[in-house]
Design a protein around this motif. Structure first.
Motif, short mmCIF file in Angstrom:
data_model
loop_
_atom_site.label_atom_id
_atom_site.label_comp_id
_atom_site.label_asym_id
_atom_site.label_seq_id
_atom_site.Cartn_x
_atom_site.Cartn_y
_atom_site.Cartn_z
N LEU A 1 0.83 -1.20 0.00
CA LEU A 1 0.00 0.00 0.00
C LEU A 1 0.87 1.25 0.00
O LEU A 1 0.58 2.22 -0.72
N PHE A 2 1.94 1.23 0.78
CA PHE A 2 2.85 2.36 0.87
C PHE A 2 3.45 2.68 -0.50
O PHE A 2 3.42 3.83 -0.97
N VAL A 3 3.99 1.66 -1.15
CA VAL A 3 4.60 1.87 -2.47
C VAL A 3 3.55 2.32 -3.49
O VAL A 3 3.79 3.22 -4.30
N GLY A 4 2.37 1.71 -3.45
CA GLY A 4 1.32 2.08 -4.41
C GLY A 4 0.86 3.51 -4.25
O GLY A 4 0.73 4.25 -5.24
N VAL A 5 0.61 3.93 -3.00
CA VAL A 5 0.17 5.32 -2.76
C VAL A 5 1.24 6.31 -3.19
O VAL A 5 0.95 7.31 -3.88
N LEU A 6 2.48 6.03 -2.82
CA LEU A 6 3.56 6.97 -3.17
C LEU A 6 3.79 7.00 -4.68
O LEU A 6 4.10 8.06 -5.24
N LEU A 7 3.65 5.87 -5.34
CA LEU A 7 3.81 5.85 -6.79
C LEU A 7 2.73 6.69 -7.46
O LEU A 7 3.01 7.46 -8.40
N ALA A 8 1.50 6.58 -6.98
CA ALA A 8 0.41 7.41 -7.52
C ALA A 8 0.68 8.89 -7.27
O ALA A 8 0.47 9.73 -8.16
N VAL A 9 1.16 9.23 -6.07
CA VAL A 9 1.49 10.62 -5.76
C VAL A 9 2.60 11.13 -6.67
O VAL A 9 2.55 12.26 -7.18
N ALA A 10 3.63 10.29 -6.90
CA ALA A 10 4.74 10.70 -7.77
C ALA A 10 4.26 10.95 -9.19
O ALA A 10 4.65 11.95 -9.82
N LEU A 11 3.42 10.06 -9.72
CA LEU A 11 2.92 10.23 -11.09
C LEU A 11 2.06 11.48 -11.20
O LEU A 11 2.15 12.22 -12.20
#
Length: 572
Positions: free
Chosen positions: A182-192
Motif C-alpha cells: 500500500l505504501f509503495v502504491g500510494v507513493l507511486l500514484a502521488v509521484a505520477l
C-alpha cells in the motif's frame, strides 16, 4: 484563526491514532513462536572466532545467550541449540529466521551438511525464498544432536533469531507486506500525479517533490526486502548500508523540496539556514549509527533527530505562513500525521510494549502516506497561487506595454495632427537612403511650408491655427499614397517622403499637386483662412545621397517658391 484550525486538525489526528494503536494492543496477538520458545531464549552462545571443528569437539565454552557478552564490529557469534518435540504431530514445518541485515548465517545440521544465507547471498540462491533469511527445520533435526548456527552481523540494528512455524510466520508477515505494498502504491500514484503537474505547469517544486517521493519508494524497497525478492534477486547487496543511504537521500530530497516550496532561500534566509542545519544534524546522527560500534543504542537518538528536524521544518512553515505565504497552510497540515507516525514509532522502538502495536510499529509508513497526499494538495495550492500571480503579472505587463506604446507614439508622432514627427521622419529617410542605395531606385523628399500661418495665429488665435494645421494634415494624407510618409516637422512645416518615384517628372507632378492643396480655401466659423502652401522637392540620388543634402535642397527650393509667390503677389 489559522493556528486554532491547525490545532484542531492535530488533535483529531492524534486522538484517532492513539485510539487505533491502543485498540491494536488490546486485540488477540498471534503466537509468533508458534508455541515454541524464542531461539535466543534457549540457545547457548560462544565467540564466532572458533572453527566449526573446535566448536563440535566440545572444547569451546558455551554460555546461555542472555549471559553472553557480545563484542566486535561486526559481531561474530556461535549459537548452539536443540530442537525437541515430535515431528509427526507438528503437522507443519518450522523455520529459523534471522534479520535481513545479517552478513552471513551458516547452519550446521546434524547430518554434517551446511546451509548458508544472509544479505550477501542472492535471494534466488537462499535455502528458503522468504523476505528474511531463513532455514527450514528438517525431521532429522528433532531430538538429536545440537544444531550450530554461525552468525556475523553489525550491532546497529535490532538482533533477533526466531524459531517459528511457517504458518505463523506468514500470518505475522502478511499485514506488514500489505502495508508495504500500500505504501509503495500510494507513493507511486502521488509521484505520477506530481510528475503530471510538473509536465503541465513546469513548476520546480513539483519536480523536487517527485524526487522526494521516489526516494521514499526506494528506501521502502531497500529496507523491507521487496527489492531483493522482486527487483534484484540475483544480486547480494549490502542492504544495511543501502537502507541508511536511501534514508539520508530521502531527507536530502525533502530538504531541497521544502526550501524550494517555502521559498526560504529567496525570502527567508534564517529559515533556510535552520532547515539545512536540521538536516546536517540528522545526517550526522544517522552516519554515527552506521560507523560507531554499538550503533543500535543510537536508534532512539536517530528518531529524536528525525523529530527535531520535523519540528524545525514545522517552525519554518509556521513562520512562512504568518509572513503571508498561503501554501504553507497545507504544508503544515501534512506534518500532523507524519509527526504522530514518527512519534508513535519512536515510543514503540524505545519501550517495546507488550502486545501487537501494529499501527505504532508501522507509524512511519502510515504517517508518510498521509503526509504525501496532503503535501500534494500543498503543491496544488502553490501552483494555484503561482497561476494567480502569473495572471496578475501578465495584466501588469500588458498595462506597461500599452503605456510603452503610448509613450512611443508620443515620441514618434505629432500629438496635434497625428502625423509622424521629425524624429521618425529622419529615421525613415535614413532607411530609404540605405535601401535605395542598394537597389539604385529613386525616391523624393518634399518640404512644405504654410504661407501666412503666423497671421492666422495673430488675428484669429492659436485655436484657429491648430485647426488649420489639422486640416492641412488631413489634405496631405488624402492627396498621397498610403505608402508615402507624411510628417509635421514643427510649427507650420511639413515633409513628405515619396518612397519610390520612377522619374523626376513624377516627383514634380506630386509637388505641383501639393502646391495647389490649399486652392480650395479653409473656412472656420464663416472665416476664410488666408493661407497658402509652398513646396520644394529633392530627388535621390540626383539631388543628393545624404539626409542633410536632400533636406537642405528641398528646403531651399521651397524657400524659392515662397519668394516667387511673394513677388507675384506684390506685382499684382
Amino acid at each position: 484563526m489559522r493556528t486554532a484550525s491547525a490545532g484542531r486538525v492535530l488533535a483529531v489526528f492524534a486522538a484517532a491514532w492513539i485510539f487505533l494503536c491502543c485498540g491494536s494492543s488490546a486485540s488477540a496477538s498471534a503466537d509468533l513462536a508458534g508455541g515454541r520458545p524464542s531461539l535466543l531464549d534457549a540457545a547457548e552462545a560462544a565467540p564466532g572466532t572458533y572453527s566449526f571443528a573446535q566448536v563440535r569437539s566440545g572444547r569451546v565454552p558455551f554460555v546461555h545467550f542472555s549471559r553472553y557478552k557480545r563484542s566486535g564490529w561486526p559481531v561474530s557469534i556461535w549459537l548452539r541449540f536443540s530442537v525437541s518435540g515430535s515431528p509427526a504431530t507438528d503437522r507443519e514445518r518450522w523455520l529459523i529466521t534471522v534479520p535481513r541485515t545479517v552478513q552471513s548465517a551458516d547452519l550446521y545440521r546434524t547430518d554434517g551438511s551446511v546451509l548458508t544465507t544472509g544479505m550477501f547471498v542472492p535471494f534466488e540462491r537462499r535455502p528458503e525464498t522468504m523476505y528474511v533469511p531463513a532455514f527450514r527445520i528438517e525431521t532429522a533435526d528433532y531430538n538429536g544432536p545440537p544444531l550450530y548456527l554461525h552468525l556475523v552481523y553489525y550491532p546497529d540494528v535490532p538482533f533477533a533469531v526466531r524459531l517459528i512455524s511457517e504458518r505463523a510466520f506468514f500470518q505475522w508477515n502478511e499485514p506488514f507486506r500489505i502495508v508495504e505494498g500500500l505504501f509503495v502504491g500510494v507513493l507511486l500514484a502521488v509521484a505520477l500525479f506530481n510528475l503530471f503537474l510538473f509536465g503541465t505547469l513546469r513548476d520546480r517544486s513539483a519536480l523536487l517533490y517527485v524526487f522526494y517521493v521516489i526516494a521514499l519508494i526506494l528506501n521502502e524497497i531497500a529496507t523491507t526486502g521487496i527489492g531483493e525478492q522482486y527487483l534484484w534477486p540475483a544480486l547480494g547487496l549490502d542492504v544495511r548500508l543501502l537502507s541508511y543511504a536511501t534514508n539520508i537521500v530521502c531527507f536530502a530530497a525533502f530538504l531541497f523540496f521544502a526550501r524550494s516550496f517555502l521559498l526560504t532561500r529567496e525570502e527567508a534566509r534564517p529559515c533556510d539556514v535552520a532547515l539545512i542545519a536540521g538536516f546536517v544534524f540528522y545526517a550526522a546522527i544517522q552516519i554515527a549509527q552506521v560507523v560507531v560500534p554499538g550503533g543500535q543504542a543510537l536508534v532512539p537518538a536517530v528518531l529524536c533527530a528525525q523529530l527535531l528536524t520535523m519540528i524545525i521544518t514545522i517552525a519554518v512553515g509556521t513562520v512562512r505562513l504568518f509572513s503571508g505565504y498561503g501554501p504553507a497552510r497545507f504544508f503544515l497540515i501534512a506534518f500532523v500525521p507524519a509527526t504522530i507516525g514518527v512519534f508513535s514509532n519512536f515510543v514503540y522502538d524505545a519501550f517495546m510494549p507488550p502486545g501487537n502495536w501494529f499501527l505504532a510499529e508501522n507509524g512511519v509508513e502510515f504517517g508518510t502516506m498521509l503526509q504525501s497526499i496532503v503535501l500534494t494538495f500543498s503543491v496544488i495550492e502553490r501552483l494555484r497561487l503561482l497561476q494567480t500571480e502569473t495572471r496578475r503579472t501578465r495584466t501588469e505587463l500588458t498595462a506597461v506595454s500599452a503605456h510603452a506604446k503610448k509613450m512611443q507614439a508620443l515620441a514618434l508622432f505629432d500629438p496635434l495632427t497625428g502625423l509622424s514627427n521629425r524624429v521618425r521622419f529622419n529615421d525613415e529617410l535614413q532607411r530609404a537612403i540605405a535601401r535605395r542605395t542598394q537597389d539604385e531606385k529613386k525616391f523624393a523628399v518634399l518640404f512644405c511650408d504654410l504661407d501666412g500661418f503666423k497671421g492666422i495665429n495673430d488675428v484669429y488665435g492659436h485655436r484657429f491655427g491648430d485647426d488649420v494645421l489639422r486640416i492641412v494634415a488631413s489634405r496631405l494624407t488624402n492627396s498621397l499614397r498610403g505608402q508615402d510618409l507624411i510628417a509635421r516637422l514643427g510649427g507650420d512645416e511639413f515633409a513628405v517622403l515619396l518612397d519610390f518615384v520612377p522619374s523626376l517628372a513624377q516627383a514634380d507632378h506630386v509637388a505641383n499637386v501639393l502646391a495647389h492643396l490649399l486652392d480650395e480655401p479653409i473656412v472656420l466659423e464663416s472665416n476664410i483662412m488666408p493661407i497658402g502652401i509652398s513646396v520644394g522637392r529633392a530627388v535621390f540620388p540626383d539631388d543628393g545621397r545624404t539626409l542633410d543634402a536632400l533636406l537642405h535642397l528641398a528646403d531651399q527650393r521651397m524657400y524659392q517658391m515662397k519668394q516667387s509667390r511673394k513677388l507675384r503677389s506684390v506685382s499684382s
